[in-house]
Write a protein that holds these residues in place. Structure first.
Motif, PDB file in Angstrom:
ATOM      1  N   GLY A  84     -10.416  -4.187 -11.315  1.00 49.63           N
ATOM      2  CA  GLY A  84     -10.075  -4.946 -12.576  1.00 49.63           C
ATOM      3  C   GLY A  84     -11.215  -5.127 -13.482  1.00 49.63           C
ATOM      4  N   HIS A  85     -10.898  -6.102 -14.491  1.00 50.57           N
ATOM      5  CA  HIS A  85     -11.509  -6.168 -15.818  1.00 50.57           C
ATOM      6  C   HIS A  85     -12.866  -6.864 -15.294  1.00 50.57           C
ATOM      7  CE1 HIS A  85     -12.871  -7.162 -19.892  1.00 50.57           C
ATOM      8  NE2 HIS A  85     -12.925  -8.556 -19.381  1.00 50.57           N
ATOM      9  N   ASP A  86     -12.946  -7.777 -14.495  1.00 47.58           N
ATOM     10  CA  ASP A  86     -14.222  -8.362 -14.173  1.00 47.58           C
ATOM     11  C   ASP A  86     -15.199  -7.516 -13.541  1.00 47.58           C
ATOM     12  OD1 ASP A  86     -13.195 -10.828 -14.991  1.00 47.58           O
ATOM     13  OD2 ASP A  86     -12.772 -11.606 -13.216  1.00 47.58           O
ATOM     14  N   VAL A  88     -15.418  -4.281 -14.130  1.00 50.93           N
ATOM     15  CA  VAL A  88     -15.944  -3.442 -15.085  1.00 50.93           C
ATOM     16  C   VAL A  88     -16.875  -4.154 -15.795  1.00 50.93           C
ATOM     17  CG1 VAL A  88     -15.222  -2.128 -17.276  1.00 50.93           C
ATOM     18  CG2 VAL A  88     -13.500  -2.119 -15.068  1.00 50.93           C
ATOM     19  N   ARG A  89     -16.847  -5.341 -16.193  1.00 55.64           N
ATOM     20  CA  ARG A  89     -17.713  -6.204 -17.128  1.00 55.64           C
ATOM     21  C   ARG A  89     -19.104  -6.302 -16.248  1.00 55.64           C
ATOM     22  NH1 ARG A  89     -18.668 -10.088 -18.744  1.00 55.64           N
ATOM     23  NH2 ARG A  89     -19.148  -9.749 -20.764  1.00 55.64           N
ATOM     24  N   GLU A  90     -19.074  -6.394 -14.741  1.00 56.37           N
ATOM     25  CA  GLU A  90     -20.170  -6.567 -13.893  1.00 56.37           C
ATOM     26  C   GLU A  90     -20.985  -5.108 -14.118  1.00 56.37           C
ATOM     27  OE1 GLU A  90     -22.930  -7.607 -11.384  1.00 56.37           O
ATOM     28  OE2 GLU A  90     -21.617  -8.911 -12.506  1.00 56.37           O
ATOM     29  N   VAL A  91     -20.256  -4.031 -13.761  1.00 58.86           N
ATOM     30  CA  VAL A  91     -20.918  -2.771 -14.042  1.00 58.86           C
ATOM     31  C   VAL A  91     -21.565  -2.404 -15.177  1.00 58.86           C
ATOM     32  CG1 VAL A  91     -19.739  -2.017 -11.726  1.00 58.86           C
ATOM     33  CG2 VAL A  91     -19.035  -1.468 -14.251  1.00 58.86           C
ATOM     34  N   ALA A  92     -20.895  -2.803 -16.180  1.00 57.94           N
ATOM     35  CA  ALA A  92     -21.278  -2.521 -17.659  1.00 57.94           C
ATOM     36  C   ALA A  92     -22.559  -3.207 -18.062  1.00 57.94           C
ATOM     37  CB  ALA A  92     -20.133  -2.791 -18.684  1.00 57.94           C
ATOM     38  N   PHE A  93     -22.724  -4.678 -17.662  1.00 55.08           N
ATOM     39  CA  PHE A  93     -23.492  -5.446 -18.207  1.00 55.08           C
ATOM     40  C   PHE A  93     -24.618  -6.232 -17.278  1.00 55.08           C
ATOM     41  CE2 PHE A  93     -20.036  -5.797 -21.672  1.00 55.08           C
ATOM     42  CZ  PHE A  93     -20.850  -4.977 -22.452  1.00 55.08           C
ATOM     43  N   GLY A  94     -24.070  -6.257 -15.878  1.00 59.50           N
ATOM     44  CA  GLY A  94     -24.910  -6.539 -14.727  1.00 59.50           C
ATOM     45  C   GLY A  94     -26.254  -5.904 -14.574  1.00 59.50           C
ATOM     46  N   PRO A  95     -27.065  -6.320 -13.474  1.00 60.63           N
ATOM     47  CA  PRO A  95     -28.162  -5.624 -13.414  1.00 60.63           C
ATOM     48  C   PRO A  95     -28.070  -4.218 -13.064  1.00 60.63           C
ATOM     49  CG  PRO A  95     -28.061  -7.775 -12.082  1.00 60.63           C
ATOM     50  CD  PRO A  95     -26.617  -7.457 -12.752  1.00 60.63           C
ATOM     51  N   SER A  96     -28.861  -3.498 -13.507  1.00 60.89           N
ATOM     52  CA  SER A  96     -28.935  -1.823 -13.402  1.00 60.89           C
ATOM     53  C   SER A  96     -27.690  -1.565 -13.915  1.00 60.89           C
ATOM     54  CB  SER A  96     -29.150  -1.631 -12.032  1.00 60.89           C
ATOM     55  OG  SER A  96     -30.641  -2.012 -11.711  1.00 60.89           O
ATOM     56  N   GLY A  97     -26.922  -1.892 -14.807  1.00 61.70           N
ATOM     57  CA  GLY A  97     -25.489  -1.715 -15.466  1.00 61.70           C
ATOM     58  C   GLY A  97     -25.493  -0.482 -16.143  1.00 61.70           C
ATOM     59  N   ILE A  98     -24.343   0.071 -16.745  1.00 65.18           N
ATOM     60  CA  ILE A  98     -24.122   1.081 -17.398  1.00 65.18           C
ATOM     61  C   ILE A  98     -24.929   0.861 -18.618  1.00 65.18           C
ATOM     62  CG2 ILE A  98     -22.448   2.268 -18.853  1.00 65.18           C
ATOM     63  CD1 ILE A  98     -20.511   1.643 -16.370  1.00 65.18           C
ATOM     64  N   ALA A  99     -25.022  -0.321 -19.306  1.00 65.55           N
ATOM     65  CA  ALA A  99     -25.513  -0.372 -20.498  1.00 65.55           C
ATOM     66  C   ALA A  99     -26.964  -0.282 -20.486  1.00 65.55           C
ATOM     67  CB  ALA A  99     -25.482  -2.150 -21.035  1.00 65.55           C
ATOM     68  N   ASP A 100     -27.646  -0.587 -19.379  1.00 62.00           N
ATOM     69  CA  ASP A 100     -29.162  -0.123 -19.097  1.00 62.00           C
ATOM     70  C   ASP A 100     -29.337   1.115 -19.072  1.00 62.00           C
ATOM     71  OD1 ASP A 100     -29.736  -2.818 -19.069  1.00 62.00           O
ATOM     72  OD2 ASP A 100     -29.505  -2.844 -16.909  1.00 62.00           O
ATOM     73  N   LEU A 108     -17.797   4.865 -22.873  1.00 62.51           N
ATOM     74  CA  LEU A 108     -17.349   4.439 -21.407  1.00 62.51           C
ATOM     75  C   LEU A 108     -15.742   4.470 -21.496  1.00 62.51           C
ATOM     76  CD1 LEU A 108     -18.843   1.334 -20.028  1.00 62.51           C
ATOM     77  CD2 LEU A 108     -16.337   1.842 -19.644  1.00 62.51           C
ATOM     78  N   ILE A 109     -15.275   5.204 -20.696  1.00 61.83           N
ATOM     79  CA  ILE A 109     -13.783   5.265 -20.370  1.00 61.83           C
ATOM     80  C   ILE A 109     -13.384   4.459 -19.207  1.00 61.83           C
ATOM     81  CG2 ILE A 109     -11.822   6.757 -19.773  1.00 61.83           C
ATOM     82  CD1 ILE A 109     -13.433   9.059 -21.472  1.00 61.83           C
ATOM     83  N   ASP A 110     -12.376   3.330 -19.489  1.00 60.98           N
ATOM     84  CA  ASP A 110     -12.078   2.359 -18.261  1.00 60.98           C
ATOM     85  C   ASP A 110     -10.872   2.796 -17.844  1.00 60.98           C
ATOM     86  OD1 ASP A 110     -11.977   0.343 -16.511  1.00 60.98           O
ATOM     87  OD2 ASP A 110     -11.365  -1.013 -18.275  1.00 60.98           O
ATOM     88  N   THR A 111     -10.587   2.693 -16.586  1.00 59.96           N
ATOM     89  CA  THR A 111      -9.217   3.408 -16.281  1.00 59.96           C
ATOM     90  C   THR A 111      -8.581   2.307 -15.252  1.00 59.96           C
ATOM     91  OG1 THR A 111     -10.184   4.227 -13.888  1.00 59.96           O
ATOM     92  CG2 THR A 111      -9.928   5.865 -16.003  1.00 59.96           C
ATOM     93  N   SER A 112      -9.351   1.240 -15.274  1.00 61.19           N
ATOM     94  CA  SER A 112      -8.642  -0.006 -14.619  1.00 61.19           C
ATOM     95  C   SER A 112      -7.426  -0.491 -15.367  1.00 61.19           C
ATOM     96  CB  SER A 112      -9.575  -0.952 -14.486  1.00 61.19           C
ATOM     97  OG  SER A 112      -9.882  -1.878 -15.777  1.00 61.19           O
ATOM     98  N   GLU A 117      -6.089  -7.782 -24.588  1.00 62.21           N
ATOM     99  CA  GLU A 117      -7.181  -8.452 -25.082  1.00 62.21           C
ATOM    100  C   GLU A 117      -8.445  -8.416 -24.302  1.00 62.21           C
ATOM    101  OE1 GLU A 117      -9.420 -10.540 -27.514  1.00 62.21           O
ATOM    102  OE2 GLU A 117      -7.235  -9.975 -28.108  1.00 62.21           O
ATOM    103  N   GLN A 118      -8.575  -8.217 -23.031  1.00 66.62           N
ATOM    104  CA  GLN A 118      -9.489  -8.094 -22.203  1.00 66.62           C
ATOM    105  C   GLN A 118     -10.382  -6.641 -22.519  1.00 66.62           C
ATOM    106  OE1 GLN A 118      -7.850  -8.028 -18.415  1.00 66.62           O
ATOM    107  NE2 GLN A 118      -8.552 -10.113 -18.010  1.00 66.62           N
TER     108      GLN A 118
END
Length: 311
Positions: A84-86, A88-100, A108-112, A117-118
């Motif tokens: 789910g969305h939460d 995806v946000r975690e792996v995108a912006f969390g520690p050692s995330g995609i953004a890093d 970034l292609i999200d299949t969830s 709005e999310q």
């Protein structure tokens, strides 16, 4: 709306290696994405919290890594296949995330399955980091994705979709560009309204016939060979009559998905009668112990209320 049809697997396998894909999430759908992308000539670098899933990917020719950032490093695309969305946000912006780990021009292609709005909110946050975003919900199951029999419903910039065309061709039989970010999520929700309605209709028809003494195999055959036919009969019919609930996805996930459908329906002012009924019946089946079973187990709630409960 733009539609992209996939090449045959044979012709795809003859192409030169088209690029590096980062994959985050190697579950029921993700493993199918990986298998097909590898067969299509892509290099796949993947992260998952489950080491057994990563080990299986390594045996198939993919490269396991230890973080979403490493999956993103040097990749043209990162494909997320998460609950789910939460997540995806975690792996995108969390520690050692995609953004890093993201380099210039990463998509970034999200299949969830998410609310529109999310997806729009996530796209705005990623844009601040210079990361392009497509919400590319996938219509299919863990079984059909292995056969490359899934459809991509994408929302995002037209150029980003065009730049991802070869990736979609690598794991799907069709890809539709439905409009700006959020359109893919909305398309998947609309598809899921029909999916749960068809699944409930199938379960009710089978329970009705079986309770009346019909042979289950003959019953399923006539349901499939007439005006009542739906794809749900191919995907879930045998599982229902055999009571084979080995999961391709889970009933618990299906109940959660209904929460999204009902929330979007409330926001849009759309009536959601069938979805509401399915959600309630599926919740009964979950309480009966089928949370981790395939969604075909929704029929167990109806069977329990019928004369077949002790069969």
């Amino acid at each position: 709306m733009t539609r992209v049809a996939s090449e045959s697997a044979a012709s795809a396998s003859l192409r030169a290696s088209p690029g590096l894909v980062g994959l985050v999430g190697v579950g029921a759908m993700g493993r199918g994405f990986a298998a097909n992308l590898l067969a299509s000539g892509f290099e796949v670098r993947a992260y998952d919290r489950d080491p057994e899933r990563l080990a299986e990917l390594g045996q198939r020719g993919g490269r396991p890594v230890s973080s979403p950032a490493q999956a993103a490093h040097g990749a043209r695309w990162v494909l997320t296949s998460l609950p789910g969305h939460d997540d995806v946000r975690e792996v995108a912006f969390g520690p050692s995330g995609i953004a890093d780990g993201a380099g210039p021009g990463l998509i970034l292609i999200d299949t969830s399955t998410s609310l529109p709005e999310q997806s729009r909110s996530l796209a705005a946050e990623l844009a601040e980091r210079g990361i392009r975003f497509i919400d590319a919900s996938v219509s299919g199951t863990g079984a059909t994705v292995m056969e490359r029999d899934v459809v991509v419903l994408a929302g995002g910039d037209e150029k980003d979709f065009a730049d991802s065309r070869e990736l979609f061709e690598g794991f799907s039989r069709q890809a539709y560009h439905l409009g700006p970010v959020g359109s893919g999520a909305m398309g998947k929700l609309a598809v899921n309204v029909a999916v749960v309605g068809n699944r409930l209709a199938l379960a009710e028809a089978l329970t009705f016939g079986i309770s009346s003494g019909m042979d289950p195999d003959a019953l399923l055959a006539i349901l499939k060979d007439g005006a009542s036919y739906s794809r749900a009969m191919d995907l879930k019919g045998e599982k229902m009559i055999r009571r084979d609930y080995r999961p391709e996805s889970t009933l618990g996930q299906s109940v959660h998905g209904c929460d999204l459908l009902l929330e979007q329906g409330r926001d849009a002012g759309a009536p959601m009668f069938l979805t509401s009924l399915y959600a309630q019946i599926a919740q009964v089946a979950v309480r009966m112990g089928h949370e981790g079973s395939d969604p075909a187990a929704v029929i167990e709630a109806l069977l329990a209320m019928s004369s077949t409960a002790e069969r």
